[in-house]
Design an enzyme around this catalytic site. Structure first.
Site, short mmCIF file in Angstrom:
data_model
loop_
_atom_site.label_atom_id
_atom_site.label_comp_id
_atom_site.label_asym_id
_atom_site.label_seq_id
_atom_site.Cartn_x
_atom_site.Cartn_y
_atom_site.Cartn_z
N SER A 1 0.83 -1.20 0.00
CA SER A 1 0.00 0.00 0.00
C SER A 1 0.87 1.25 0.00
O SER A 1 1.80 1.39 0.79
CB SER A 1 -0.90 0.00 1.25
OG SER A 1 -1.71 1.14 1.28
N GLY A 2 0.55 2.18 -0.94
CA GLY A 2 1.31 3.42 -1.05
C GLY A 2 2.45 3.36 -2.04
O GLY A 2 3.18 4.33 -2.21
N THR B 1 -2.24 2.12 -7.92
CA THR B 1 -3.42 2.75 -8.51
C THR B 1 -3.02 3.79 -9.55
O THR B 1 -3.61 3.87 -10.64
CB THR B 1 -4.28 3.41 -7.41
OG1 THR B 1 -4.69 2.40 -6.47
CG2 THR B 1 -5.51 4.05 -8.01
N ASN C 1 -1.07 5.08 3.32
CA ASN C 1 -1.46 5.60 2.01
C ASN C 1 -2.76 6.38 2.16
O ASN C 1 -3.72 5.88 2.73
CB ASN C 1 -1.64 4.43 1.03
CG ASN C 1 -1.90 4.88 -0.38
OD1 ASN C 1 -1.95 6.08 -0.66
ND2 ASN C 1 -2.09 3.94 -1.27
N SER D 1 -5.57 4.39 -0.38
CA SER D 1 -5.29 2.95 -0.44
C SER D 1 -6.50 2.19 -0.98
O SER D 1 -7.63 2.38 -0.53
CB SER D 1 -4.93 2.43 0.95
OG SER D 1 -4.75 1.03 0.94
N SER D 2 -6.26 1.32 -1.97
CA SER D 2 -7.33 0.46 -2.49
C SER D 2 -7.63 -0.60 -1.45
O SER D 2 -6.76 -1.40 -1.11
CB SER D 2 -6.92 -0.19 -3.81
OG SER D 2 -6.70 0.77 -4.80
N GLY E 1 -1.07 -5.08 -2.04
CA GLY E 1 0.21 -5.71 -1.76
C GLY E 1 0.26 -6.27 -0.35
O GLY E 1 -0.70 -6.21 0.41
N GLU F 1 0.67 -6.61 3.44
CA GLU F 1 0.41 -5.65 4.51
C GLU F 1 0.83 -6.26 5.85
O GLU F 1 0.38 -7.35 6.21
CB GLU F 1 -1.07 -5.26 4.57
CG GLU F 1 -1.52 -4.41 3.39
CD GLU F 1 -2.93 -3.88 3.56
OE1 GLU F 1 -3.32 -2.99 2.78
OE2 GLU F 1 -3.64 -4.34 4.48
#
Length: 939
Positions: free
Chosen positions: A121-122, A126, A171, A174-175, A398, A400
């Site tokens: 994440s981050g 995206t 993030n 974040s998705s 990703g 985490e």
């Protein structure tokens, strides 16, 4: 449309040169690092390139992207044009290069591809997905229909981000779900449709957020961005802190997030994707109902059961979902238990009621998100049944690892392990297939196989998911402690894996009048008695389906790395990047790519680049490309163990061999540049010399022509002069060939001078030019004609008044011309009809006396007595019949016109008048006795 042929060559070459020169930092492809170098060399190479904003690096066809946390000027339309249709390794690494080569390969081979974008994440997954979509939107052929499809694809991103993304500790965008999008292309390469699959939305975020995190963006966008009328219709306050489901993370507002602007973007996007007004109204109603649900609180009665009193929040949920408030109250306060043929209502405890409320909120939001995805798919659906090829974009969460990890992290990391397993399998498969296709012996590769990790999670009956499901279905109270006994460690998964929504609440939701809720809770859903699958089992099945989809496609990979945890631009955290390189399997992939042969290139491409290094292949190789490459490598001194010749490619085992070739090419290139420059300078010099020679020849020719024309003119003039002289000498003789031209010249010259000096008035009789003898007769005729013309012109221009004046002047002229010296001065003075203009100046008694006569003219005069010549003012009146002298009211003297004889001795009167010529002319005309006027010579 694709503009590779129509783009500005000069601008793109400049840009290409700048990119290539700038990319001489580090190694563009990690495969080309020396094989003995370690993981540290990989990190050093990434860091070196990152320090000059080169965020992209290859491992073969895999693209590594290091998030710079700042805007870079490498995504313009010019950059897109530059990478269109270009060989993958021809330009520096870029996301556009990977996207374009996937597209070109799909068109050439007519097969399906996917691009796997992974990272924690981050890391920029995206944004990378957006860049690929934007590239296809610009580079693919265009039409009105295709533009609509592309607009919908692009605008699906803001909607999915609003409903599926949230701010986390790592993030701000974040998705919180996995997304796989298929972009469908027809045989011409036009983007004609798309389809989206979503995975494991983090529904628990709807009801709970950790400190420093936020709920999904759409909630804050609605509260902050909606106008007052909409908030009033939804019963919302413009205060995110007011809502329990939004305030738990204690960061409802962020400087880096503009919820108001994002709200407008989402509203516009919903319109583009063809959400109608009714759908939008119901959709916002659902989002508002979730916020109201979070603010519903339960009291405890004397028995300890939950009591739900009517509250504004409960009434708003009832209104927005279209469910009667009493039905909703009962559903949230009691549980329906079926015992044989009877149904028993069991009251909830406060804890169970809160669980039911949160479960309902999660179910409503989760199913609404699925409905939004399905609606987007309907908007993107391709109606043409013809066969399509696709490029899939997999934007998956990703790995985490948080301070506190839960069920979502378990599922996310399990997904990444499965994708890593797929990644290694596909990479090995692709390498092995390429070797076999090229006839190169395959050498087994040693690598870490994470199958044991995947089996630990998903193995039937023995894996963590199976144990978790078994514990969830065990009679009695299932807790994490009972699960601990089987896993020997705490993981906290039971409730989240169950994710149960009580059946009676589902039945209540099926009564909703909100059209979206009706589609999310179908009537036949609650009929079965079979226990629904747990979340982990559903996720495992989804991953299996995704794996099957991906295995049927050609793979391209983008690995996104975070440069640091604080989102600081220009900072490269070695430890953090090293950790990501390790768990993303980049070293494993590098080892696989390096195994056997580190570098391979098609014969045509290899020969095209390196042919200057061998005299046999330079400047043109006319034979088979493979034979040319063989000649080339032999000339370069390649050892047999350093390369292999495949069917269509050359395989080079060691990076040092390629670097030596590249170094030789750089030296040769400089030599070639010098030769080309010399040749070019010679060519330019020869060209300049030829141009100057041609120019000199042209000047000489023009000069000779000018001189010849001057000589011709001089001789012609001389002939004319000689003829002119002869003509002048014989001008008085009869017309001959010798004097005809001279006489014609004389006539012409006289006529031209006469034209410019013609008399301007009829009276001008002295300025007519004297003619030469040959023109005497003609000149006289012309003079008379001109005089007649001027007279005619003058007469036609006279007014009646002017004509009358002239007629009188003619009489005056006949009487006085040549007799009085002062007469010429009087010609220009006009005559008046009378000099006493107002009849009131003539006494009324005088007027009575001459009333039978008509006064034609009157003028003041001075009469001198004959004796003493005393002056006496009088008025001279000329009537139709007589001349009268009046003094005030008396007629002193009257003389009829018949009595006028011109004899001054009998009736003579001495008068003085200022208008002598005028008076005498008038008198002579009225008396008709012009001859009776005697004029004395003189003044």
């Amino acid at each position: 449309m694709r503009e590779s042929k129509g783009k500005s060559k000069l601008g793109l070459r400049d840009l290409e040169g700048a990119l290539t020169a700038r990319d001489k930092v580090g190694v563009q492809d990690l495969v080309l690092l020396d094989a003995h170098k370690s993981e540290g060399a990989v990190l050093d190479n990434l860091k070196t390139r990152f320090s000059v904003d080169l965020i992209y690096t290859y491992i073969g066809t895999l693209l590594i992207s290091v998030n710079p946390y700042k805007e870079l000027d490498i995504y313009s339309k010019k950059h897109m044009d530059l990478y269109m249709g270009v060989n993958f390794y021809e330009l520096p690494p870029h996301i556009y290069a990977l996207a374009d080569n996937a597209y070109q390969t799909m068109l050439t081979e007519a097969n399906n591809h996917f691009i796997l974008i992974s990272g924690e994440s981050g890391a920029g997954k995206t944004e990378t997905t957006k860049k690929i979509l934007q590239y296809y939107a610009v580079s693919c052929p265009s039409s009105a229909l295709l533009d609509t499809v592309r607009d919908r694809m692009l605008m699906s991103n803001p909607v999915l981000e609003a409903f599926g993304n949230a701010k986390t500790l790592k993030n701000d965008n974040s998705s919180r779900f996995g997304k796989y999008m298929d972009i469908q292309f027809d045989s011409q390469g036009d983007a004609v449709g798309g389809h989206i699959l979503s995975y494991l939305l983090e529904k628990s975020r709807v009801v709970h957020q950790n400190h420093g995190e936020r709920n999904f963006h759409i909630f804050y966008q609605l509260v902050e961005g909606a106008d007052e009328d909409l908030l009033r219709q939804l019963g919302l306050e413009r205060d995110t802190e007011y809502y329990n489901y939004l305030a738990q993370g204690e960061c409802t507002s962020m400087k880096t997030i503009n919820d108001k602007n994002d709200w407008q973007t989402v509203k516009n996007a919903l319109t583009v994707i063809h959400f109608d007004d009714s759908d939008i109204e119901h959709l916002f109603g659902i989002i508002a109902s979730v916020l109201h649900l979070g603010n519903i609180y339960f009291d405890r009665d004397f028995k300890g059961f939950a009591v739900l009193n009517s509250s504004p929040e409960l009434r708003w949920v009832s209104k927005l979902l279209g469910i009667h408030v009493q039905v909703l109250t009962k559903a949230l306060s009691y549980r329906k238990i079926e015992a044989k043929a009877e149904e028993v209502l069991c009251p909830f405890t406060v804890d169970h009621a809160i669980y039911a409320r949160d479960a309902l909120a999660k179910a409503i939001y989760g199913r609404t998100f699925t409905w939004v995805v399905n609606h987007i798919n309907e908007s993107l659906e391709n109606q043409d049944p013809a066969r399509k090829t696709v490029i899939g974009l997999l934007d998956i969460y990703g790995f985490e690892v948080f301070y506190v990890n839960s069920f979502e992290q378990f599922c996310i990391n399990y997904c990444n392990e499965k994708l890593q397993q797929l990644f290694i399998q596909l990479t090995l498969k692709a390498e092995q297939e390429e070797y076999e296709a090229e006839g190169i012996e395959w050498e087994p590769v040693q690598f870490f196989n994470n199958k044991i990790i995947c089996d630990l999670v998903d193995e039937k009956h023995r894996g963590i998911i199976s144990v978790l499901d078994e514990e969830c279905m065990r009679p009695g109270d299932s807790t994490d402690l009972t699960f601990l006994e089987k896993l020997e460690e705490k993981m906290g998964f039971i409730d989240k894996n169950n994710d149960l929504l009580y059946r009676h609440i589902k039945e209540v939701m099926q009564q909703s009048k909100n059209s979206i809720v009706q589609q999310c809770f179908l009537p036949d859903e609650g009929d079965g008695r079979r226990r629904p699958e747990t979340v982990a089992t559903q996720f495992r099945s989804s991953l299996q389906e995704l794996t099957e989809i991906l295995m049927a496609k050609e793979a391209w990979y983008v690995r996104c790395l975070k440069s640091n945890d604080n989102k600081n631009s220009g900072k490269f955290d070695d430890a953090l990047v090293k950790h990501q390189v390790k768990y993303l399997g980049l070293m494993e992939h590098l080892r696989v790519r390096r195994a056997g042969f580190a570098y391979r290139r098609r014969y045509e491409d290899f020969l095209k680049r390196y042919k200057p290094l061998c005299p046999h292949t330079w400047p043109h190789w006319r034979g088979v490309p493979s034979e040319g490459v063989e000649k080339l490598v032999q000339h370069l001194g390649y050892q047999p163990d350093e390369y292999k010749m495949g069917r269509t490619k050359i395989f080079i085992r060691y990076a040092r061999t390629l670097f030596a070739t590249e170094d030789a090419y750089e030296i040769c290139k400089h030599e070639l540049v010098a030769k080309i420059q010399a040749k070019y300078k010679g060519y330019r010099a020869r060209g300049e010399f030829i141009k100057q020679k041609e120019a000199a020849t042209k000047i000489e020719t023009c000069w000779r022509g000018v001189q010849a024309r001057k000589e011709k003119q001089r001789r012609e003039w001389a002939v004319k002069v000689i003829k002119f002289i002869k003509g002048y000498i014989t001008r008085g003789q009869a017309k001959t060939t010798d004097n005809s031209e001279y006489l014609a010249f004389v006539r012409q010259s006289y006529l031209m001078r006469l034209r410019d000096n013609l008399p301007k008035t009829v009276l001008d009789k002295n300025t007519w030019l004297s003619p030469p003898p040959v023109m005497t007769e003609a000149s006289e005729i012309l003079r008379r004609l001109h005089l007649r013309w001027m007279v005619r012109k003058y007469v036609r221009g006279l007014t009646p008044q002017r004509k009358a004046q002239l007629q009188i002047k003619v009489v005056t002229s006949a009487i006085f011309k040549g007799k009085k010296d002062s007469y010429p001065q009087s010609v220009a003075m006009p005559f008046m009809d009378t000099r006493i203009t107002d009849e009131q100046d003539i006494n009324i008694r005088v007027l009575e006396m001459v009333r039978h006569e008509r006064i034609k003219y009157s003028v003041p005069v001075v009469k001198y007595d004959r004796n003493g010549f005393k002056p006496r003012p009088r008025q001279l009146l000329l009537t139709q019949a007589a001349v009268h002298l009046a003094e005030e009211a008396k007629l002193k003297q009257s003389i009829s016109y018949a009595a006028l004889k011109g004899d001054s001795q009998r009736h003579g009167v001495v008068l003085q008048c200022d208008h002598l010529y005028e008076v005498l002319t008038k008198l002579s005309l009225l008396a008709n006795k012009q001859n009776a006027i005697k004029v004395l010579q003189g003044r």
